[in-house]
Design an enzyme around this catalytic site. Structure first.
Site, PDB file in Angstrom:
ATOM      1  N   LYS A   1       0.847  -1.188   0.000  1.00 42.00           N
ATOM      2  CA  LYS A   1       0.000   0.000   0.000  1.00 42.00           C
ATOM      3  C   LYS A   1       0.884   1.240   0.000  1.00 42.00           C
ATOM      4  O   LYS A   1       0.570   2.252   0.597  1.00 42.00           O
ATOM      5  CB  LYS A   1      -0.935   0.011   1.209  1.00 42.00           C
ATOM      6  CG  LYS A   1      -2.116  -0.927   1.042  1.00 42.00           C
ATOM      7  CD  LYS A   1      -3.168  -0.684   2.081  1.00 42.00           C
ATOM      8  CE  LYS A   1      -3.897   0.621   1.856  1.00 42.00           C
ATOM      9  NZ  LYS A   1      -4.897   0.891   2.886  1.00 42.00           N
TER      10      LYS A   1
ATOM     11  N   HIS B   1      -1.715  -0.631  10.060  1.00 41.84           N
ATOM     12  CA  HIS B   1      -1.283  -2.018  10.183  1.00 41.84           C
ATOM     13  C   HIS B   1      -1.967  -2.925   9.173  1.00 41.84           C
ATOM     14  O   HIS B   1      -3.094  -2.703   8.757  1.00 41.84           O
ATOM     15  CB  HIS B   1      -1.558  -2.524  11.603  1.00 41.84           C
ATOM     16  CG  HIS B   1      -0.574  -2.019  12.585  1.00 41.84           C
ATOM     17  ND1 HIS B   1       0.627  -2.616  12.814  1.00 41.84           N
ATOM     18  CD2 HIS B   1      -0.598  -0.928  13.384  1.00 41.84           C
ATOM     19  CE1 HIS B   1       1.294  -1.947  13.720  1.00 41.84           C
ATOM     20  NE2 HIS B   1       0.570  -0.916  14.084  1.00 41.84           N
TER      21      HIS B   1
ATOM     22  N   HIS C   1       1.233   4.267   3.113  1.00 41.35           N
ATOM     23  CA  HIS C   1       0.188   4.659   4.047  1.00 41.35           C
ATOM     24  C   HIS C   1       0.551   4.129   5.415  1.00 41.35           C
ATOM     25  O   HIS C   1       1.079   3.022   5.539  1.00 41.35           O
ATOM     26  CB  HIS C   1      -1.165   4.058   3.641  1.00 41.35           C
ATOM     27  CG  HIS C   1      -1.931   4.948   2.714  1.00 41.35           C
ATOM     28  ND1 HIS C   1      -2.173   6.258   3.011  1.00 41.35           N
ATOM     29  CD2 HIS C   1      -2.508   4.717   1.516  1.00 41.35           C
ATOM     30  CE1 HIS C   1      -2.878   6.806   2.027  1.00 41.35           C
ATOM     31  NE2 HIS C   1      -3.080   5.881   1.101  1.00 41.35           N
TER      32      HIS C   1
END
Length: 551
Positions: free
Chosen positions: A140, A146, A143
């Site tokens: 991702k 978690h 970003h």
């Protein structure tokens, strides 16, 4: 540390009058914040801090009277040239020449350790700390958040449907992100959700194909993160991540079961009862109905493993404040499991950045932001007259731009949200990272003009102007600022200190010229500016900023 010398001297005299050990008084004697509007004392003792109870136990008038009575019993000496009182305080002014001599010698002697050698830190034991922070999602881009098991499963299924090996090799995170976006659109379909759960279950069951694919994702992601972290000047000792603890999470579930803490709901999910009365009013889910682990299960495994591996004294989790509830549950479960060291775990939360956009649009990844700030700084530098002197404008723009981002981010409480503004962050004047870098470069230029040699043995009688005294007084406060930040883990104290130091330096640069002054005066002022630049550089480095020497 210069401040220590003066605190000890003041404490010794107070000790005789108050009949208290000097070491009990040290932390009650604080440096007075600089004010350019009025002449300040250098240190003050708060009467409330040495009386039993708090200041609320006394009327303000009573505190003032106590301060006056104490001041009458004290005498000026070779160190203290003046004693006065304020609202509930006794104030001490240090002999001006001794102030200049001690501060300048100490900054030069301690170098990068100036401030940290203070006796304020004498009661702080040297400890081994494990810090978990950043936690970017695999695939991702950058970003902050978690990796949840749903995402793991979706990404695995998504790559099987939309992935291309060649794209994975050439542009791993970009391709995995595209795959994630595509499969996320399909996630409304129940069959896709089932496939995602099956993929994650296969991972936990050590299915060879699923593990091999996930290892590829992880390796490519870490390689890309390492590159971006390098731009930030960040190096990690270990990349583990909670997905690393999938196997160990099974051991945690077994431990919970053995201790009688694991319960099953009617749907088959595993839960731990966190309620005080054990009435199931507060539950934490630790496993799915199919037996697969959750984020909290893997965090439990990680905490236990890290204690076994590192035998740490403190462990700090730095994540966004939306995860506060998660960490409350994590710490509660560890306590129920009998791990007393959980008392030494801490969650440091941070807020959200609002309104950040790049010229490309709304979606913001960290690398896009780094590229954007570098680009904007290059434009600003191109319009400045001094840029032609910079050897590597791109590298300088990167360092100054990063300082702009860090200072804007660290100015307030970490847990507070804030509105991001490119214009405000990149101002060359005002409370910005650009101004800190500009001040450092300007002071470095001053040293360069005069030979770049450390100045010693100066005539401190030459440093008696108000603007010189203000700088010296502010340099005195550095250890207190570092100590405060070390106690509450808030960088804003250091940011505020450095910004004030830069503003004081900018004024002094105008009013205390080196060029054209007599040799003795020039040397003394140059020594003061060298000390200022040294402390400014030390503080910037603590915040992750690399000081530039030209811009």
């Amino acid at each position: 540390m210069a401040a220590c010398v003066f605190r000890r001297s003041i404490a010794r005299q107070l000790s005789e009058v108050l009949d208290l050990p000097p070491e009990n008084l040290i932390k009650s004697i604080s440096a007075v914040p600089v004010s350019r509007k009025r002449r300040n004392a250098d240190f003050q003792l708060s009467i409330a801090s040495i009386e039993e109870g708090s200041s609320r136990d006394y009327m303000a008038q009573d505190l003032q009277l106590r301060a006056q009575k104490l001041a009458e019993k004290l005498k000026c000496d070779a160190v203290v040239s003046e004693i006065s009182t304020g609202p509930g305080t006794v104030n001490f002014t240090i002999n001006r020449e001794l102030l200049a001599k001690t501060v300048l010698q100490q900054v030069q002697k301690d170098g990068t350790q100036y401030g940290t050698k203070s006796e304020l830190f004498s009661t702080v034991p040297k400890q081994k700390a494990v810090v978990e922070f950043s936690s970017p999602n695999i695939a991702k881009k950058f970003h902050i958040g978690h990796l949840r098991s749903t995402i793991i499963g979706l990404l695995g299924v998504g790559f099987q449907q939309f992935g291309e090996k060649e794209k994975l090799k050439s542009s791993p995170l970009q391709h995995l992100f595209e795959v994630y976006v595509q499969i996320n659109k399909a996630a409304a379909d129940e069959n896709t959700k089932k496939l995602a759960k099956d993929f994650f279950r296969k991972l936990e069951e050590h299915d060879e194909q699923a593990l091999s694919l996930w290892k590829e994702f992880r390796d490519f992601s870490i390689k890309e993160y390492t590159r971006i972290y390098k731009r930030l000047g960040v190096h990690f000792d270990e990349y583990s991540g909670e997905s690393f603890y999938q196997e160990k999470s099974r051991e945690v579930l077994k431990m919970l079961e053995d201790k009688g803490l694991l319960q099953k709901t009617t749907k088959g999910t595993g839960v731990v009862d966190l309620s005080e009365k054990k009435d199931l009013s507060s539950l934490s889910t630790v496993s799915r109905s199919d037996g697969t682990s959750l984020y909290i299960t893997r965090d439990l495994a990680a905490a236990i493993d890290r204690m076994n591996k590192y035998n740490w004294d403190t462990m700090i989790y730095v994540t966004d404040r939306n995860q506060s509830s998660h960490f409350q549950h994590l710490f509660q479960i560890l306590k129920l499991m009998g791990y007393d060291w959980v008392e030494r775990c801490q969650h440091v939360s941070f807020g959200l950045v609002q309104g950040m956009k790049t010229r490309k649009g709304e979606v913001v990844f960290l690398e896009d932001v780094l590229d954007e700030v570098r680009s904007r700084m290059l434009e600003n530098m191109a319009s400045a007259k001094t840029t032609k002197e910079v050897e590597d404008p791109m590298e300088t723009a990167e360092k100054v731009g990063l300082a702009a981002l860090i200072i804007q981010d660290f100015r307030g409480l970490l847990s507070s949200d804030y509105q991001f503004s490119w214009d405000r962050a990149l101002q060359s004047r005002g409370d910005t990272g650009v101004f800190l870098q500009y001040t450092h470069a300007r002071l470095h230029s001053l040293e360069r003009m005069h030979g770049n040699e450390p100045v010693t043995d100066v005539n401190v009688a030459c440093l008696q102007e108000p603007d010189a005294i203000s700088l010296l007084q502010h340099l005195l406060r550095y250890d207190e600022v570092l100590y405060r930040s070390s106690q509450d883990l808030q960088p804003k104290h250091i940011v505020s200190y450095l910004l004030t130091l830069s503003h004081l330096a900018a004024v002094a640069h105008q009013t205390l010229p080196v060029k054209g002054s007599t040799p003795a005066l020039a040397q003394a002022r140059l020594c003061l500016f060298q000390a200022t630049r040294s402390v400014l550089a030390n503080g910037m480095k603590l915040l992750g900023i690399t000081p530039v020497t030209r811009m």
